[in-house]
Design an enzyme around this catalytic site. Structure first.
Site, PDB file in Angstrom:
ATOM      1  N   ASN A 262       0.825  -1.205   0.000  1.00 55.48           N
ATOM      2  CA  ASN A 262       0.000   0.000   0.000  1.00 55.48           C
ATOM      3  C   ASN A 262       0.863   1.261   0.000  1.00 55.48           C
ATOM      4  O   ASN A 262       0.572   2.242  -0.695  1.00 55.48           O
ATOM      5  CB  ASN A 262      -0.915   0.018   1.226  1.00 55.48           C
ATOM      6  CG  ASN A 262      -2.238  -0.648   0.951  1.00 55.48           C
ATOM      7  OD1 ASN A 262      -2.675  -0.748  -0.187  1.00 55.48           O
ATOM      8  ND2 ASN A 262      -2.887  -1.133   1.997  1.00 55.48           N
ATOM      9  N   GLU A 297      -6.030  -7.403   5.368  1.00 57.69           N
ATOM     10  CA  GLU A 297      -5.488  -8.241   4.295  1.00 57.69           C
ATOM     11  C   GLU A 297      -5.491  -9.716   4.660  1.00 57.69           C
ATOM     12  O   GLU A 297      -4.807 -10.524   4.034  1.00 57.69           O
ATOM     13  CB  GLU A 297      -4.064  -7.789   3.938  1.00 57.69           C
ATOM     14  CG  GLU A 297      -3.028  -8.020   5.018  1.00 57.69           C
ATOM     15  CD  GLU A 297      -2.914  -6.862   5.993  1.00 57.69           C
ATOM     16  OE1 GLU A 297      -1.872  -6.755   6.657  1.00 57.69           O
ATOM     17  OE2 GLU A 297      -3.873  -6.068   6.108  1.00 57.69           O
TER      18      GLU A 297
END
Length: 383
Positions: A262, A297
């Protein structure tokens, strides 16, 4: 002399008046259903999703602090700070919504927040010890955070029970409004045109209801089952396996270095990565089990009883499927592409264990896979 209405004219006038009044009543009833459905979308589902995220965020926080205590790496520290920020945002969302649900407010204010504050004080003390160079002392307390996690499991169970009540109350309001509409349809059933319109509207409402049910049980981003659906499935499966003495297997998998992904490519790319990984995992599991987004995640796979003993093979199939996506991750060395670490836990009938033991065993196995170098499968058993 005023003309008199014939009997037929009177019947027609009454029918027209009934049509007018029942049309207004029907419109009002269907509007009420729409309002109740909107309340589910605007109130019940958002607070349910936000409260469901608390436990997953606390687990991420625990793993990050534990990893930083052990390795003193900046990645774990950054993950802790990001999770802490996400936790604060989630609590803020709950604060904005829980005033409409006094029971939820009581659980959050009276039980969840005090325990979360205690956990954060403990984590901050751990970070302070590491920063002061007292590594041995910090490592001696490295697993103490699990005690807080175990305490929060009971609070999380209470929160989920209240979430179910909120959803049920909202659904009952919708059902009650639907029942009122049904009486309207019964009254106007003899009027063909109005009956047709009522059926068209009913079909539209049914589609709306199915969409709401799907939305409440599926993750909005990835399309796989969400945490609430996973918990319900595990509850049912656990009861079934206890009666039939069959095996249970749980896989917890986490995208390796996803926070770094990210940071490198941005959150939009991160969302796209999550979608692709979820689709690959779901395809790899197929009819063998259920895939759910466990939080962030992290994904959970609950295998069906007759596939439980092939848990390691299924896990390896998932790991390979994610690698074959060839999602570029330049900052993740030396692999340079997205991978997953998988913790597998099996429960053999006859052992006196709880569902939480199975989850904890899978979590430990996942942690072991991470510590052993990532992109691998680690096995564990519920003890």
């Amino acid at each position: 002399m005023r003309p008199k209405l014939s009997l037929l004219q009177a019947y027609l006038l009454i029918a027209l008046l009934a049509l007018f009044l029942t049309s207004l009543w029907s419109y009002s009833a269907f509007q009420n259903i729409e309002r109740q459905n909107e309340r589910i979308v605007e109130e019940a589902i958002p607070i349910a999703n936000a409260a469901s995220e608390l436990f997953a965020l606390l687990l991420d926080q625990e793993l990050s602090v534990r990893g930083y205590t052990y390795n003193q790496d900046m990645l774990s520290l950054r993950q802790y700070n990001e999770t802490k920020h996400a936790l604060a945002e989630t609590i803020q969302v709950i604060h904005e919504l829980d005033h409409r649900h006094p029971v939820m407010q009581e659980i959050i204010q009276g039980e969840a927040l005090p325990l979360i504050n205690e956990m954060e004080m403990f984590y901050e003390s751990q970070l302070a010890l590491v920063d002061a160079g007292k590594i041995v002392e910090a490592n001696a307390r490295r697993y103490s955070g699990i005690d807080y996690i175990n305490q929060f499991r009971d609070v999380d169970a209470d929160i989920r029970e209240d979430i179910d009540k909120i959803i049920q109350e909202a659904s009952q309001r919708s059902v009650s409004a639907s029942n009122s509409a049904t009486w309207v349809i019964v009254i106007v059933v003899a009027i063909a045109i109005l009956l047709l319109l009522a059926f068209v509207h009913t079909f539209r409402l049914e589609r709306s209801k199915q969409a709401l049910i799907h939305r409440s049980l599926h993750d909005a981003l990835t399309g796989v089952w969400n945490r609430r659906a996973f918990d319900e499935k595990l509850e049912r499966l656990w009861d079934e396996t206890e009666e039939s003495s069959t095996d249970v297997a749980l896989l917890l998998l986490d995208i390796d270095a996803f926070k770094l992904y990210n940071d490198t490519y941005g959150h939009l790319a991160g969302d796209a990565c999550l979608e692709r990984v979820a689709h690959a995992v779901d395809k790899a599991v197929g009819e063998d089990g259920m895939v759910a987004r466990y939080g962030g995640e992290e994904f959970a796979v609950l295998l069906r009883p007759h596939h439980a003993r092939q848990s390691k093979e299924v896990a390896e199939r998932i790991r390979q499927a994610v690698l074959k996506l060839n999602i570029l991750h330049e900052a993740y060395q030396p692999l340079r592409k997205v991978s997953v670490s998988i913790g597998v836990a099996e429960h053999i009938p006859g052992l006196d264990v709880e569902k939480s033991d199975l989850i904890e065993a899978a979590d430990r196995a996942l942690y072991q896979a991470k510590q052993s170098g990532r992109n691998r499968v680690s096995m564990g058993k519920a003890m």
